[in-house]
Motif scaffolding. Structure first.
Motif, PDB file in Angstrom:
ATOM      1  N   LEU A   1       0.832  -1.198   0.000  1.00 16.24           N
ATOM      2  CA  LEU A   1       0.000   0.000   0.000  1.00 16.24           C
ATOM      3  C   LEU A   1       0.870   1.252   0.000  1.00 16.24           C
ATOM      4  O   LEU A   1       1.961   1.264   0.578  1.00 16.24           O
ATOM      5  CB  LEU A   1      -0.922   0.012   1.220  1.00 16.24           C
ATOM      6  CG  LEU A   1      -1.943  -1.124   1.287  1.00 16.24           C
ATOM      7  CD1 LEU A   1      -2.713  -1.061   2.597  1.00 16.24           C
ATOM      8  CD2 LEU A   1      -2.879  -1.082   0.096  1.00 16.24           C
ATOM      9  N   THR A   2       0.400   2.296  -0.633  1.00 18.20           N
ATOM     10  CA  THR A   2       1.170   3.533  -0.742  1.00 18.20           C
ATOM     11  C   THR A   2       1.608   4.067   0.612  1.00 18.20           C
ATOM     12  O   THR A   2       2.728   4.546   0.768  1.00 18.20           O
ATOM     13  CB  THR A   2       0.355   4.604  -1.493  1.00 18.20           C
ATOM     14  OG1 THR A   2      -0.023   4.066  -2.768  1.00 18.20           O
ATOM     15  CG2 THR A   2       1.163   5.864  -1.700  1.00 18.20           C
ATOM     16  N   ASN A   3       0.771   3.953   1.620  1.00 19.90           N
ATOM     17  CA  ASN A   3       1.130   4.477   2.945  1.00 19.90           C
ATOM     18  C   ASN A   3       1.959   3.492   3.772  1.00 19.90           C
ATOM     19  O   ASN A   3       2.355   3.794   4.890  1.00 19.90           O
ATOM     20  CB  ASN A   3      -0.108   4.914   3.727  1.00 19.90           C
ATOM     21  CG  ASN A   3      -0.972   3.748   4.163  1.00 19.90           C
ATOM     22  OD1 ASN A   3      -0.678   2.581   3.905  1.00 19.90           O
ATOM     23  ND2 ASN A   3      -2.073   4.069   4.812  1.00 19.90           N
TER      24      ASN A   3
ATOM     25  N   ARG B   1       6.491   7.332  12.988  1.00 22.78           N
ATOM     26  CA  ARG B   1       6.596   8.704  13.472  1.00 22.78           C
ATOM     27  C   ARG B   1       5.909   9.650  12.494  1.00 22.78           C
ATOM     28  O   ARG B   1       6.181   9.635  11.300  1.00 22.78           O
ATOM     29  CB  ARG B   1       8.074   9.081  13.599  1.00 22.78           C
ATOM     30  CG  ARG B   1       8.275  10.436  14.241  1.00 22.78           C
ATOM     31  CD  ARG B   1       9.731  10.744  14.364  1.00 22.78           C
ATOM     32  NE  ARG B   1      10.235  11.144  13.048  1.00 22.78           N
ATOM     33  CZ  ARG B   1      11.515  11.280  12.774  1.00 22.78           C
ATOM     34  NH1 ARG B   1      12.416  11.024  13.664  1.00 22.78           N
ATOM     35  NH2 ARG B   1      11.892  11.662  11.574  1.00 22.78           N
ATOM     36  N   ASN B   2       4.998  10.429  12.980  1.00 27.36           N
ATOM     37  CA  ASN B   2       4.292  11.460  12.206  1.00 27.36           C
ATOM     38  C   ASN B   2       3.417  10.919  11.079  1.00 27.36           C
ATOM     39  O   ASN B   2       3.031  11.662  10.195  1.00 27.36           O
ATOM     40  CB  ASN B   2       5.282  12.481  11.612  1.00 27.36           C
ATOM     41  CG  ASN B   2       6.088  13.172  12.676  1.00 27.36           C
ATOM     42  OD1 ASN B   2       5.600  13.421  13.772  1.00 27.36           O
ATOM     43  ND2 ASN B   2       7.320  13.489  12.366  1.00 27.36           N
ATOM     44  N   THR B   3       3.109   9.616  11.055  1.00 27.39           N
ATOM     45  CA  THR B   3       2.280   9.091   9.978  1.00 27.39           C
ATOM     46  C   THR B   3       0.951   8.544  10.474  1.00 27.39           C
ATOM     47  O   THR B   3       0.053   8.325   9.676  1.00 27.39           O
ATOM     48  CB  THR B   3       2.988   7.957   9.217  1.00 27.39           C
ATOM     49  OG1 THR B   3       3.201   6.864  10.111  1.00 27.39           O
ATOM     50  CG2 THR B   3       4.297   8.434   8.613  1.00 27.39           C
ATOM     51  N   GLY B   4       0.847   8.251  11.756  1.00 29.97           N
ATOM     52  CA  GLY B   4      -0.367   7.651  12.288  1.00 29.97           C
ATOM     53  C   GLY B   4      -0.425   6.154  12.090  1.00 29.97           C
ATOM     54  O   GLY B   4      -1.376   5.499  12.517  1.00 29.97           O
TER      55      GLY B   4
ATOM     56  N   ARG C   1      10.788   0.288   0.611  1.00 29.16           N
ATOM     57  CA  ARG C   1      10.339   0.017  -0.753  1.00 29.16           C
ATOM     58  C   ARG C   1       9.058  -0.792  -0.673  1.00 29.16           C
ATOM     59  O   ARG C   1       8.803  -1.491   0.294  1.00 29.16           O
ATOM     60  CB  ARG C   1      11.390  -0.776  -1.543  1.00 29.16           C
ATOM     61  CG  ARG C   1      12.712  -0.081  -1.692  1.00 29.16           C
ATOM     62  CD  ARG C   1      12.583   1.151  -2.569  1.00 29.16           C
ATOM     63  NE  ARG C   1      13.863   1.713  -2.900  1.00 29.16           N
ATOM     64  CZ  ARG C   1      14.530   2.562  -2.152  1.00 29.16           C
ATOM     65  NH1 ARG C   1      14.037   2.924  -0.989  1.00 29.16           N
ATOM     66  NH2 ARG C   1      15.678   3.049  -2.519  1.00 29.16           N
ATOM     67  N   ARG C   2       8.260  -0.737  -1.756  1.00 31.74           N
ATOM     68  CA  ARG C   2       7.004  -1.484  -1.811  1.00 31.74           C
ATOM     69  C   ARG C   2       7.106  -2.625  -2.812  1.00 31.74           C
ATOM     70  O   ARG C   2       7.860  -2.561  -3.774  1.00 31.74           O
ATOM     71  CB  ARG C   2       5.860  -0.555  -2.225  1.00 31.74           C
ATOM     72  CG  ARG C   2       5.539   0.490  -1.166  1.00 31.74           C
ATOM     73  CD  ARG C   2       4.299   1.295  -1.483  1.00 31.74           C
ATOM     74  NE  ARG C   2       4.412   2.011  -2.740  1.00 31.74           N
ATOM     75  CZ  ARG C   2       3.541   1.898  -3.751  1.00 31.74           C
ATOM     76  NH1 ARG C   2       2.502   1.111  -3.663  1.00 31.74           N
ATOM     77  NH2 ARG C   2       3.709   2.594  -4.837  1.00 31.74           N
ATOM     78  N   GLY C   3       6.302  -3.648  -2.586  1.00 29.87           N
ATOM     79  CA  GLY C   3       6.284  -4.809  -3.457  1.00 29.87           C
ATOM     80  C   GLY C   3       5.800  -4.522  -4.861  1.00 29.87           C
ATOM     81  O   GLY C   3       6.048  -5.300  -5.780  1.00 29.87           O
TER      82      GLY C   3
END
Length: 164
Positions: A20-22, A32-35, A95-97
């Protein structure tokens, strides 16, 4: 100064942020700072032996072949800087899959630079070195099935892995 927070060391290994992008479905998140909550081992429901935690990050060949020394930057001269960068730089550490591993290549455009910064990769001829959650180190082929690579990077999708 101004680029990172805390102590620094060079490496070309990056964390797996899932797909997922997030990054909320990955085993390594920047909370930190992302929720996004910190990931605990019990949250890796696909099993630690089936989840990629870290791997080599793709780099532009000219970054490590440069004969002219330049001031150290977070992405320069042999690797990325370990530690959390502030603001938009945080994507450099994970990195993302969705971006299967690539062999390092010369970056000649903004588009190729963006692809490098999103991809796992290495200079090895056959694939990347990756650390799974159980501590084992595996080689992931550059020809890995894209869906298998996504499943390997996501910690909780319940999907069966194909060969990699």
């Amino acid at each position: 100064p101004g680029l990172t927070v805390g102590k620094r060391a060079q490496t070309d290994y990056v964390g797996s942020a899932g797909n997922l992008t997030n990054g909320s479905d990955g085993p390594v998140t920047q909370s930190r700072n992302t929720g996004i909550p910190r990931v605990r081992m019990e949250m890796v429901t696909d099993g630690t032996s089936n989840t990629l935690f870290a791997g080599e990050g793709c780099q532009a060949i000219q970054w490590y072949r440069s004969a002219t020394p330049t001031p150290e930057r977070d992405w320069h001269r042999g690797g990325y800087t370990v530690g959390w960068a502030s603001g938009s730089n945080s994507h450099w550490w994970n990195r993302r899959g969705a971006f299967p591993p690539l062999k390092d290549f010369y970056s000649t455009s903004t588009n190729s630079y963006i692809l490098i910064m999103r991809s796992f990769g290495s200079a090895h001829p056959g694939g990347i070195n990756a650390v799974l959650g159980d501590g084992s180190v595996r080689t992931i082929s550059y020809t890995v099935n894209p869906q298998t690579f996504i499943n390997l990077c996501v910690r909780n999708d319940g999907e069966t892995l194909g060969d990699y």
